[in-house]
Scaffold this motif. Structure first.
Motif, mmCIF file in Angstrom:
data_model
loop_
_atom_site.group_PDB
_atom_site.id
_atom_site.type_symbol
_atom_site.label_atom_id
_atom_site.label_comp_id
_atom_site.label_asym_id
_atom_site.label_seq_id
_atom_site.Cartn_x
_atom_site.Cartn_y
_atom_site.Cartn_z
ATOM 1 N N CYS A 63 0.837 -1.211 0.000
ATOM 2 C CA CYS A 63 0.000 0.000 0.000
ATOM 3 C C CYS A 63 0.867 1.253 0.000
ATOM 4 C CB CYS A 63 -0.948 0.002 1.190
ATOM 5 S SG CYS A 63 -2.300 -1.168 1.022
ATOM 6 N N SER A 64 1.976 1.227 0.741
ATOM 7 C CA SER A 64 2.899 2.368 0.736
ATOM 8 C C SER A 64 3.517 2.558 -0.642
ATOM 9 C CB SER A 64 4.011 2.164 1.760
ATOM 10 O OG SER A 64 3.481 2.068 3.048
ATOM 11 N N LEU A 65 3.947 1.453 -1.242
ATOM 12 C CA LEU A 65 4.538 1.551 -2.581
ATOM 13 C C LEU A 65 3.516 2.013 -3.616
ATOM 14 C CD1 LEU A 65 6.826 -1.608 -2.604
ATOM 15 C CD2 LEU A 65 7.512 0.791 -2.380
ATOM 16 N N GLY A 76 1.684 5.865 -7.276
ATOM 17 C CA GLY A 76 0.500 6.595 -7.738
ATOM 18 C C GLY A 76 0.706 8.101 -7.645
ATOM 19 N N GLY A 77 1.257 8.553 -6.524
ATOM 20 C CA GLY A 77 1.535 9.979 -6.366
ATOM 21 C C GLY A 77 2.583 10.461 -7.355
ATOM 22 N N PHE A 95 6.953 21.105 -3.955
ATOM 23 C CA PHE A 95 5.561 20.919 -3.570
ATOM 24 C C PHE A 95 5.038 19.567 -4.052
ATOM 25 C CE2 PHE A 95 1.010 21.341 -4.400
ATOM 26 C CZ PHE A 95 0.568 21.703 -3.131
ATOM 27 N N TYR A 96 5.294 19.243 -5.325
ATOM 28 C CA TYR A 96 4.829 17.965 -5.868
ATOM 29 C C TYR A 96 5.553 16.777 -5.229
ATOM 30 C CZ TYR A 96 2.274 20.591 -9.414
ATOM 31 O OH TYR A 96 1.404 21.437 -10.052
ATOM 32 N N GLY A 97 6.824 16.965 -4.906
ATOM 33 C CA GLY A 97 7.558 15.916 -4.187
ATOM 34 C C GLY A 97 6.955 15.667 -2.806
ATOM 35 N N GLY A 98 6.609 16.759 -2.106
ATOM 36 C CA GLY A 98 5.955 16.619 -0.802
ATOM 37 C C GLY A 98 4.600 15.939 -0.917
ATOM 38 N N CYS A 99 3.838 16.270 -1.960
ATOM 39 C CA CYS A 99 2.538 15.620 -2.170
ATOM 40 C C CYS A 99 2.707 14.132 -2.454
ATOM 41 C CB CYS A 99 1.789 16.303 -3.322
ATOM 42 S SG CYS A 99 1.210 17.948 -2.916
ATOM 43 N N THR A 100 3.771 13.775 -3.172
ATOM 44 C CA THR A 100 4.038 12.360 -3.442
ATOM 45 C C THR A 100 4.364 11.617 -2.151
ATOM 46 O OG1 THR A 100 4.860 12.935 -5.631
ATOM 47 C CG2 THR A 100 5.497 10.783 -4.781
ATOM 48 N N ILE A 121 -3.236 3.359 5.441
ATOM 49 C CA ILE A 121 -4.344 2.526 4.976
ATOM 50 C C ILE A 121 -3.972 1.042 4.984
ATOM 51 C CG2 ILE A 121 -5.736 1.990 2.924
ATOM 52 C CD1 ILE A 121 -5.702 4.997 2.323
ATOM 53 N N GLY A 122 -2.706 0.711 4.771
ATOM 54 C CA GLY A 122 -2.262 -0.683 4.668
ATOM 55 C C GLY A 122 -2.660 -1.580 5.826
ATOM 56 N N PRO A 123 -2.378 -1.202 7.101
ATOM 57 C CA PRO A 123 -2.769 -2.077 8.210
ATOM 58 C C PRO A 123 -4.281 -2.280 8.317
ATOM 59 C CG PRO A 123 -1.129 -0.507 8.943
ATOM 60 C CD PRO A 123 -1.521 -0.112 7.552
#
Length: 194
Positions: A68-70, A75-76, A99-104, A114-116
């Protein structure tokens, strides 16, 4: 004449409860046998088995956290990498690439969170036949944890309570170690060394 037509129907309705009682639908012996079966089923899940189940559930949560992290990271990166940017126009006063790096990274963090939950939900679906027993043991286990853990008001920012919710407990040995850690922390907090 009309009274004679309703008589067999009335007698049939009067006999219906007796019929169901004879078939054990509502009798006390049927309810007693069900409660005995339920308590026997509950006794089948001892603490060793329960802690093993907890360990497997935690493993499922960990296994689902990684993909989920990957997925959040990729996706980001795909979404924010496909946006056209003008390096001369800052976004909220920040360089667009930063900014886009931070959003990713935030998308990756969302996947990590969300994964757990996703892993636990899938684990519950797979083990739905024994969830009543597991949930009953969970309630009992968390009562033990709440009774034996250190008071949270004794902790500080530099010295937090070790495993406050008992999440890492997966065996009796780990539970005993958790109890020792809690007692050691309680002694240090109440009787500070000078």
């Amino acid at each position: 004449m009309q009274n004679l037509a309703w008589t067999p129907l009335r007698q049939g309705c009067r006999q219906f409860p007796r019929f169901t009682a004879r078939k054990n639908f509502g009798s006390a012996s049927f309810l007693r046998s069900n409660s005995t079966a339920a308590s026997a089923a509950f006794k089948e899940l001892n603490w060793v088995e329960y802690l093993e189940i907890r360990r497997r559930r935690r493993r499922w949560q960990t296994v689902f956290t990684i993909p989920c992290s990957l997925a959040g990271l990729f996706g980001g990166a795909m979404y924010f990498g496909s946006l056209e940017t003008d390096p001369m126009k800052p976004i909220m006063g920040i360089d667009p690439m930063m900014f886009y790096g931070g959003c990713t990274v935030i998308c990756m963090g969302a996947g990590y969170v969300i994964g757990p939950s996703l892993g636990s939900s899938i684990w519950r679906v797979i083990n739905r036949t024994s969830m009543a027993k597991i949930d009953a043991r969970d309630r009992e286990f968390y009562k033990h944890i709440a009774k034996n853990r250190v008071d949270a008001s004794l902790q500080s920012a530099t010295n937090p309570v070790p495993d406050y919710y008992g999440e890492k407990i997966g065996s009796l040995r780990q539970y005993k170690q958790w109890l020792r850690d809690q007692a050691k922390y309680r002694r240090k907090a109440v009787l500070p060394e000078e």
